[in-house]
Write a protein that holds these residues in place. Structure first.
Motif, mmCIF file in Angstrom:
data_model
loop_
_atom_site.group_PDB
_atom_site.id
_atom_site.type_symbol
_atom_site.label_atom_id
_atom_site.label_comp_id
_atom_site.label_asym_id
_atom_site.label_seq_id
_atom_site.Cartn_x
_atom_site.Cartn_y
_atom_site.Cartn_z
ATOM 1 N N LEU A 158 0.831 -1.210 0.000
ATOM 2 C CA LEU A 158 0.000 0.000 0.000
ATOM 3 C C LEU A 158 0.867 1.262 0.000
ATOM 4 O O LEU A 158 0.543 2.253 -0.641
ATOM 5 N N VAL A 161 2.060 1.728 -3.483
ATOM 6 C CA VAL A 161 0.989 2.265 -4.333
ATOM 7 C C VAL A 161 0.860 3.770 -4.118
ATOM 8 O O VAL A 161 0.716 4.546 -5.074
ATOM 9 N N ARG A 165 1.406 6.688 -6.886
ATOM 10 C CA ARG A 165 0.390 7.692 -7.186
ATOM 11 C C ARG A 165 1.040 9.078 -7.253
ATOM 12 O O ARG A 165 0.781 9.861 -8.158
ATOM 13 N N LEU A 177 -1.812 -0.296 -13.175
ATOM 14 C CA LEU A 177 -1.275 -1.066 -12.051
ATOM 15 C C LEU A 177 -1.923 -2.437 -11.953
ATOM 16 O O LEU A 177 -3.149 -2.550 -12.005
ATOM 17 N N GLY A 197 -7.074 -10.407 2.152
ATOM 18 C CA GLY A 197 -6.912 -8.962 2.336
ATOM 19 C C GLY A 197 -6.448 -8.276 1.053
ATOM 20 O O GLY A 197 -6.927 -7.190 0.704
ATOM 21 N N ALA A 200 -9.283 -8.119 -1.264
ATOM 22 C CA ALA A 200 -10.245 -7.082 -0.849
ATOM 23 C C ALA A 200 -9.746 -5.702 -1.252
ATOM 24 O O ALA A 200 -10.520 -4.843 -1.639
ATOM 25 N N ARG A 201 -8.445 -5.500 -1.171
ATOM 26 C CA ARG A 201 -7.890 -4.170 -1.450
ATOM 27 C C ARG A 201 -7.737 -3.912 -2.954
ATOM 28 O O ARG A 201 -7.993 -2.806 -3.415
ATOM 29 N N PHE A 202 -7.297 -4.918 -3.691
ATOM 30 C CA PHE A 202 -6.959 -4.667 -5.102
ATOM 31 C C PHE A 202 -7.964 -5.251 -6.097
ATOM 32 O O PHE A 202 -7.923 -4.889 -7.273
ATOM 33 N N ARG A 205 -7.565 -5.874 -9.979
ATOM 34 C CA ARG A 205 -6.177 -5.590 -10.356
ATOM 35 C C ARG A 205 -5.243 -6.741 -9.970
ATOM 36 O O ARG A 205 -4.108 -6.809 -10.425
ATOM 37 N N ALA B 72 -12.078 -3.155 3.794
ATOM 38 C CA ALA B 72 -10.858 -2.616 3.193
ATOM 39 C C ALA B 72 -11.106 -1.300 2.492
ATOM 40 O O ALA B 72 -10.277 -0.421 2.478
ATOM 41 N N ARG B 73 -12.258 -1.185 1.891
ATOM 42 C CA ARG B 73 -12.538 0.048 1.148
ATOM 43 C C ARG B 73 -13.139 1.117 2.048
ATOM 44 O O ARG B 73 -13.427 2.216 1.610
ATOM 45 N N GLU B 214 -6.327 1.576 5.214
ATOM 46 C CA GLU B 214 -6.585 3.015 5.176
ATOM 47 C C GLU B 214 -7.935 3.295 4.522
ATOM 48 O O GLU B 214 -8.294 2.669 3.540
ATOM 49 N N GLU B 216 -9.167 6.018 3.056
ATOM 50 C CA GLU B 216 -9.364 6.883 1.894
ATOM 51 C C GLU B 216 -9.210 6.096 0.594
ATOM 52 O O GLU B 216 -8.629 5.034 0.571
ATOM 53 N N SER B 217 -9.715 6.676 -0.462
ATOM 54 C CA SER B 217 -9.652 6.010 -1.758
ATOM 55 C C SER B 217 -8.208 5.977 -2.244
ATOM 56 O O SER B 217 -7.405 6.849 -1.922
ATOM 57 N N ALA B 218 -7.875 4.965 -3.027
ATOM 58 C CA ALA B 218 -6.539 4.896 -3.600
ATOM 59 C C ALA B 218 -6.488 5.589 -4.947
ATOM 60 O O ALA B 218 -5.553 5.427 -5.693
ATOM 61 N N PRO B 220 -6.624 6.563 -8.698
ATOM 62 C CA PRO B 220 -6.608 5.806 -9.946
ATOM 63 C C PRO B 220 -6.092 4.388 -9.759
ATOM 64 O O PRO B 220 -6.277 3.545 -10.623
ATOM 65 N N PHE B 221 -5.443 4.114 -8.638
ATOM 66 C CA PHE B 221 -4.908 2.773 -8.440
ATOM 67 C C PHE B 221 -5.837 1.888 -7.648
ATOM 68 O O PHE B 221 -5.581 0.722 -7.447
ATOM 69 N N GLY B 222 -6.846 2.449 -7.054
ATOM 70 C CA GLY B 222 -7.727 1.654 -6.224
ATOM 71 C C GLY B 222 -8.603 0.816 -7.072
ATOM 72 O O GLY B 222 -9.295 -0.029 -6.688
#
Lengths: 261, 222
Positions: A158, A161, A165, A177, A197, A200-202, A205, B72-73, B214, B216-218, B220-222
């Motif tokens: 993270l 990433v 950004r 990405l 996890g 869930a996050r990516f 992608r 997560a989001r 975290e 907050e939004s990621a 363009p990479f989120g």
């Protein structure tokens, strides 16, 4: 030519192993593959059993002296074309301070080879904020974040990433990405939780294929060949075969531009 | 990576099982979780107990990743399009009961036979048609496949219908959440808005549960 950069701030997460063996899997599918070693530790070069002798051009010459990238290429086991690295590549960071647009050099060097290869895989050093990584990100259509399924891996990913950004905004980079999980052992509960996890996050992608922990991969690196050459039927070879299938389905730069139009 | 691929990596050997499931038409984790163990056993060439365990794992993960993704989001309530593993067509199909004439060649006899085997909705028919169901109901396998195809088409058609937005707001609200405050007036879409403020209760007490990421939004990479 589709260009993929394998990146992460963290060392030992499998960037080089992924780059080398994915190159082997793509070559085994009949693709023309260029592997560029951008790590001064030269692990991709070593993993393909190449020793760069004095006077033989390497990536340091490409980035420091504007030698053509084609002049450095060596054909290795599995039919991969390698642009090798040496310790001298470490000087690029310092030299960059005296150069205008130092991060443009690799993209320019790759351009003449665009029709000669189907894929260019860039193995980056474990430092995402340096000029070597910036070169890779500028040249890449896809930045592949390599995430080890171990402790602190997701937090490190993270952070990387977030750094990407900033870089993308500052330097107007336009890459896509992607994330690949490595060193996965599904018997380990921590690894399973981390994969959930990371998913869930990516989400989309994250590549469908996860590279499992494998003794065969270590043996292949020690033998100086991709795992497809060492043992094409082992599980690690199957993992990379599946990853190669997904990578082959990614859209390249021209297709992305066409899609925007 | 979708939920199905995640499941194959966690509970099977990864790419080989994923390829096999996709080849027989399994589109997502929800569909896999709803598939009968006997059908799964046929598809994966495993024993019935193994298939039952596999299906149970799929159901657990389908529920789990819904929570995990929302956590997560940092979203209190996800947009319908973000809810993982719950395809719209399947959600709609869940509501649609099988009645004679709903699908071509679906008559009262077929409805009764299917209901006798526990297949009462369009979704159950679309996802459960297989040799095992043919044996249990006595309906020819080819007829079942034709009906299942028609059921899937019906689900797709309903998903692209103009009232989809309104429908999915209701269907995708997780059942375990507290009821949103009632808003006076008949407008169902507006009534769904307060759900966005309902906090998701994170799962606690699981071994190696990940820390909250975290919020907050990621970008363009989120």
């Amino acid at each position: 030519m589709k260009t993929l950069a394998f990146v992460n701030q963290k060392g030992g997460c499998g960037k080089t192993t992924t780059a080398v063996n994915l190159a082997g899997a793509l070559a085994a599918r009949g693709e023309r593959v260029l592997l560029v070693d951008l790590d001064p530790q030269a692990h991709a070069t070593l993993a393909l059993s190449i020793a760069v002798e004095r006077g033989v051009p390497s990536m340091a010459d490409v980035l420091l002296r504007e030698v053509a990238l084609g002049a450095t290429l060596q054909v290795t086991a599995g039919g991969i074309h390698l642009a090798p690295a040496t310790l001298e590549l470490g000087e690029v960071e310092e030299a960059a301070q005296r150069t205008l647009f130092p991060e443009h050099r690799l993209a320019e060097a790759l351009r003449p080879l665009g029709d000669e290869f189907d894929f260019a895989l860039l193995d980056c050093p474990p430092r995402a904020d340096g000029v070597l990584a910036a070169n890779a990100l500028r040249a890449a259509d896809h930045a592949v974040l390599v995430v080890e399924m171990g402790a602190f891996a997701l937090q490190g990913a993270l952070k990387t990433v977030a750094l990407f950004r900033e870089l993308a905004e500052e330097r107007e980079l336009g890459f896509d990405l992607r994330v690949v999980g490595t060193l996965f052992d599904r018997r380990a509960e921590l690894a399973r939780e981390l994969l959930i996890g990371t998913h869930a996050r990516f989400g989309e992608r994250l590549f469908d294929t996860v590279i499992h922990q494998s003794a065969r991969l270590r043996e292949a690196a020690a033998s100086g060949v991709p795992v497809q050459v060492l043992d094409p039927t082992c599980r690690a070879a199957r993992d990379f075969e599946a990853l190669a299938e997904e990578v082959a389905a990614l859209r390249g730069a021209r297709e992305l531009v066409a899609g925007l139009a | 990576m979708d939920g199905l691929a995640l499941f194959c990596n966690l509970s099977a050997d990864g790419p080989v099982t994923l390829r096999r499931l996709r080849a027989v038409g399994v589109r997502d984790l929800e569909q896999l979780a709803a598939t009968e163990a006997t059908t799964l056993a046929e598809w994966l060439h495993v024993s019935l107990p193994q298939a039952q365990a596999f299906a149970a794992e799929a159901r657990k993960l389908a529920q789990r990743i819904g929570e995990s993704t929302r956590r997560a989001r940092g979203a209190a309530a996800p947009a319908a399009s973000e809810a993982p593993g719950v395809p719209l067509a399947a959600a709609l199909g869940r509501e649609q009961r099988l009645v004679p004439g709903l699908l071509p060649a679906l008559d009262a006899t077929l409805c009764a036979r299917l209901a006798g085997a526990g297949v009462r909705t369009v979704r159950a028919l679309a996802e459960g048609a297989g040799l095992a169901l043919a044996r249990r109901t006595g309906v020819p396998y080819s007829t079942l496949l034709t009906l299942a195809r028609a059921a899937r088409q019906l689900g797709t058609a309903r998903a692209s219908a103009p009232d989809v937005q309104e429908l999915r707001v209701h269907v995708l609200i997780p059942e375990r959440r507290p009821e949103p405050a009632r808003v006076a007036g008949p407008a169902p879409v507006m009534a769904a808005a307060p759900v966005a403020a309902v906090p998701v209760v994170a799962a606690h007490g699981e071994p190696f549960a990940l820390p909250l990421l975290e919020p907050e939004s990621a970008g363009p990479f989120g």
